[in-house]
Design an enzyme around this catalytic site. Sequence first.
Site, PDB file in Angstrom:
ATOM      1  N   VAL A  24      42.445  39.576  37.745  1.00 21.39           N
ATOM      2  CA  VAL A  24      43.711  40.215  37.368  1.00 21.39           C
ATOM      3  C   VAL A  24      43.582  41.736  37.437  1.00 21.39           C
ATOM      4  O   VAL A  24      44.485  42.425  37.926  1.00 21.39           O
ATOM      5  CB  VAL A  24      44.140  39.762  35.952  1.00 21.39           C
ATOM      6  CG1 VAL A  24      45.308  40.604  35.447  1.00 21.39           C
ATOM      7  CG2 VAL A  24      44.532  38.293  35.956  1.00 21.39           C
ATOM      8  N   ALA A  25      42.443  42.279  36.983  1.00 27.91           N
ATOM      9  CA  ALA A  25      42.231  43.729  37.023  1.00 27.91           C
ATOM     10  C   ALA A  25      42.165  44.226  38.460  1.00 27.91           C
ATOM     11  O   ALA A  25      42.815  45.220  38.821  1.00 27.91           O
ATOM     12  CB  ALA A  25      40.940  44.084  36.280  1.00 27.91           C
ATOM     13  N   TRP A  44      43.328  42.740  41.087  1.00 27.11           N
ATOM     14  CA  TRP A  44      44.634  42.504  41.707  1.00 27.11           C
ATOM     15  C   TRP A  44      45.600  43.657  41.399  1.00 27.11           C
ATOM     16  O   TRP A  44      46.366  44.079  42.269  1.00 27.11           O
ATOM     17  CB  TRP A  44      45.221  41.182  41.211  1.00 27.11           C
ATOM     18  CG  TRP A  44      46.573  40.873  41.755  1.00 27.11           C
ATOM     19  CD1 TRP A  44      46.873  40.335  42.969  1.00 27.11           C
ATOM     20  CD2 TRP A  44      47.837  41.086  41.099  1.00 27.11           C
ATOM     21  NE1 TRP A  44      48.228  40.190  43.114  1.00 27.11           N
ATOM     22  CE2 TRP A  44      48.849  40.644  41.983  1.00 27.11           C
ATOM     23  CE3 TRP A  44      48.206  41.595  39.855  1.00 27.11           C
ATOM     24  CZ2 TRP A  44      50.201  40.714  41.647  1.00 27.11           C
ATOM     25  CZ3 TRP A  44      49.558  41.659  39.528  1.00 27.11           C
ATOM     26  CH2 TRP A  44      50.533  41.223  40.430  1.00 27.11           C
ATOM     27  N   HIS A  45      45.543  44.176  40.163  1.00 27.23           N
ATOM     28  CA  HIS A  45      46.420  45.293  39.807  1.00 27.23           C
ATOM     29  C   HIS A  45      46.037  46.562  40.565  1.00 27.23           C
ATOM     30  O   HIS A  45      46.892  47.234  41.128  1.00 27.23           O
ATOM     31  CB  HIS A  45      46.364  45.555  38.302  1.00 27.23           C
ATOM     32  CG  HIS A  45      47.282  44.675  37.510  1.00 27.23           C
ATOM     33  ND1 HIS A  45      46.882  43.474  36.978  1.00 27.23           N
ATOM     34  CD2 HIS A  45      48.578  44.816  37.167  1.00 27.23           C
ATOM     35  CE1 HIS A  45      47.896  42.913  36.335  1.00 27.23           C
ATOM     36  NE2 HIS A  45      48.944  43.706  36.436  1.00 27.23           N
ATOM     37  N   ASP A  46      44.746  46.901  40.542  1.00 27.72           N
ATOM     38  CA  ASP A  46      44.292  48.108  41.245  1.00 27.72           C
ATOM     39  C   ASP A  46      42.775  48.192  41.147  1.00 27.72           C
ATOM     40  O   ASP A  46      42.163  47.581  40.263  1.00 27.72           O
ATOM     41  CB  ASP A  46      44.910  49.371  40.640  1.00 27.72           C
ATOM     42  CG  ASP A  46      45.070  50.491  41.668  1.00 27.72           C
ATOM     43  OD1 ASP A  46      44.432  50.396  42.735  1.00 27.72           O
ATOM     44  OD2 ASP A  46      45.821  51.437  41.401  1.00 27.72           O
TER      45      ASP A  46
END
Length: 434
Positions: free
Chosen positions: A314-315, A317-319
């Site tokens: 998730v991290a 994927w965000h940036d």
Amino acid sequence: MSFIWILTSLSYLSYLHGACVGYIISIASLNFFMAKVFARSKYYLGMLWVFNLAILIVNRIFEGYSFSLFGQQLAFLDNYRGTFRWHICFNLVILRMISYGCDYHWSYKKPYFDQKKHMQRCNICSSGKTCYFSLQERSIHGDKYSFSMYLCYLIYAPLYIAGPIVSFNAFAAQMDMPQKNYSLGEIIRYGLKWILTLLLMEAMTHFFYYNAFAVSGSWRHLSPLEILIIGYGVLNFMWLKFFLIWRYFTFLSLMTGIETPENMPRCINNCYDLETFWKSWHASFNKWLVRYMYIPLGGSQRKLVNVWVIFTFVAVWHDLEWKLLSWAWLTCIFFAPEILIKSCRNAVQVRSAFGMCIQRELNAVAGAVTISCLMVANLAGFVMGPSGIKWLISRLLHKDGLPILAGTFTTFYVGTKLMFHIRDAKKCNQLKDH
């Protein structure tokens, strides 16, 4: 309808991304080709994840690729890159490509979803409507896995920029048979509620400056109490901001006949454990993670390990930022005790009134701890960074900071107890209705 939406969405993408639409179509076509050739292979899911993670990382490293990288004769196209960076939106397209690949791969296996059994348990399906879980889990006809439906799913205009995220199966099923869960009157009321929420955001940004303090860095000159208030305000601001974004696109999608999972089904101030928080924040992403990562990784049997893999993804994927990784790993550290406590609590059955009272108090204390941890993790990820958190903790552990820490914790404890009463009242009302 898929062809109509492809034409509409391509026109929209041409405005957003200009010549960069070619990158989107090219990568999507590679993913589709890989699915069609290797979907029956037992190694396919590994190939799918490696390909999409590589695309996700390379997109960020090269910032969407300059056309001059592919030859000076294409350099002129860099003047026609549209109004919005395509690789930012492509993060959501990555999720859809993985969804299509997994759903197509699983379509070759024996279906495990029992529709009759589900209808007996689901209040929505038993009432004659169709819930999202049923749309997602039901098998669809093989013809639906065509390139036209796949492309329509990837670039569907109402959900393209921000979601919510819909699985391929659920999307394809509704493209044939538009949703009937919301009547026209209910959709209009949904839109009016959104307008009222927008007015609330206008009032909040006009009178409260939480986000300005966080962005400017002026929180460094404030007291620990003021920083905690700002941190709490930033969380509420973020919740309301994303609430507005996602409900706007959900409203557009409903008007075109596609129902999506609600991304913010519960207010941020009505969550006292991490599991509930993540089920209620970007809930459609949570459903995606459960279906395509959590269950394939082993589900609840390997929960303590799974959360590290999922939150790291998730991290990333965000940036590609260290502060987001620190946010993810802090969340995992806070998640582990909650998982262990819940498993122990489920193993012990309390029947006496005194025992239930003690358990309730302990749950309230645990809720206060969880809310404090959520604030610390989000302050680290979105306001102060890891170095700022070290400074804040050192300030709070001084003599003048300890009363503030105790008062904040007591406030969260009282708030958690209030949430318990709200949930109990809702359960009583549901029992009366039945």
